[in-house]
Enzyme design. Structure first.
Site, PDB file in Angstrom:
ATOM      1  N   ASP A  59      -7.828  -8.948   5.914  1.00  0.00           N
ATOM      2  CA  ASP A  59      -8.861  -8.919   6.951  1.00  0.00           C
ATOM      3  C   ASP A  59      -9.591  -7.594   7.069  1.00  0.00           C
ATOM      4  OD1 ASP A  59      -6.447  -7.642   8.053  1.00  0.00           O
ATOM      5  OD2 ASP A  59      -7.618  -7.529   9.889  1.00  0.00           O
ATOM      6  N   ASP A 104       0.857  -1.180   0.000  1.00  0.00           N
ATOM      7  CA  ASP A 104       0.000   0.000   0.000  1.00  0.00           C
ATOM      8  C   ASP A 104       0.905   1.245   0.000  1.00  0.00           C
ATOM      9  OD1 ASP A 104      -2.588   1.238   0.263  1.00  0.00           O
ATOM     10  OD2 ASP A 104      -2.343   1.357   2.421  1.00  0.00           O
ATOM     11  N   PHE A 110     -10.522  -0.135  -0.159  1.00  0.00           N
ATOM     12  CA  PHE A 110     -10.190  -1.067   0.909  1.00  0.00           C
ATOM     13  C   PHE A 110     -10.749  -2.441   0.555  1.00  0.00           C
ATOM     14  CE2 PHE A 110     -10.022  -3.194   4.938  1.00  0.00           C
ATOM     15  CZ  PHE A 110      -8.830  -2.734   5.463  1.00  0.00           C
ATOM     16  N   VAL A 111      -9.866  -3.435   0.514  1.00  0.00           N
ATOM     17  CA  VAL A 111     -10.276  -4.777   0.095  1.00  0.00           C
ATOM     18  C   VAL A 111     -10.110  -5.783   1.230  1.00  0.00           C
ATOM     19  CG1 VAL A 111      -9.871  -4.415  -2.368  1.00  0.00           C
ATOM     20  CG2 VAL A 111      -7.980  -5.184  -0.923  1.00  0.00           C
TER      21      VAL A 111
END
Ligand code: IMP
Ligand code: MG
Length: 187
Positions: free
Chosen positions: A168, A112, A161-162
């Site tokens: 998680d 990220d 956001f995955v």
């Protein structure tokens, strides 16, 4: 803080399935074949970053025909529910194997900002492995704050956001076989 009820299942918070189980498995097989060719006959150690990369590591390893070792490392950089890095990453669990003179390949779920990977590369680099490379299932190039050279990339994704397939939501939903996007109203 992420807003969701883990016991209500993932459906209410899933915006869309970004990468299906089929696409994940196909890409992991391709990466495995490429790594098998690149490391044939070499002392390869896969270093799995806990906990997000566990699913990827276990599928990837089974798709690598070249003999290899597996070890684990843990880095904490995100507070529970935080959307972005909370300060300096910290090594909370070190590898057990000696990587000196061996070919180390870091297996990560997602790069990220790049802070975590940069820290891990510096940390492991001091041990003088024969080579030190990075394999990340996902990368969000638009979020990068530090330049990271990723040698093997699964998928480039947008700034969303995955979760799922190891990634998680406050420690839940790592078990999902696909990568899904979290609804905006949940964070
Ligand atoms: P970085 O240090 O900002 O590159 O963060 C890397 C770590 O942040 C990854 O190992 C993930 O655990 C976590 N992370 C970043 N983006 C996401 C996401 O979209 N879903 C889940 N975890 C994420
Ligand atoms: Mg992680």
């Amino acid at each position: 803080m992420l807003k969701f009820n883990p016991h209500a299942g993932y459906e209410p918070i899933l915006d869309e399935i970004l990468i299906s189980q089929d696409r994940l498995q196909t890409r992991v097989a391709e990466l495995g074949a490429q790594i098998s060719a690149d490391y044939a006959g070499k002392d390869l150690i896969l270093i799995c970053l806990l906990r997000g990369a566990i699913m990827f590591l276990s599928d990837l390893s089974r798709n690598i025909s070249a003999s290899h070792m597996i070890d684990f490392m843990a880095v904490s950089s995100y507070g529970a529910g935080a959307r972005s890095s909370s300060g300096q990453p910290r090594i909370s669990h070190d590898v057990n194997l000696d990587i000196y003179g061996k070919h180390a390949l870091i297996v990560e779920d997602i790069v990220d900002s790049g802070h975590t990977m940069s820290h891990v590369l510096r940390f492991l680099g001091t041990r003088q492995p024969a080579s030190l490379k990075v394999c990340s299932l996902l990368t969000k190039p638009s979020r990068r704050e530090i330049k990271i050279n990723i040698d093997y990339t699964g998928f480039e994704i947008a700034d969303k956001f995955v979760f799922g397939y190891g990634l998680d939501l406050d420690e839940y939903f790592r078990n999902l076989p696909f990568v899904g996007v979290l609804k905006k109203e949940c964070y």
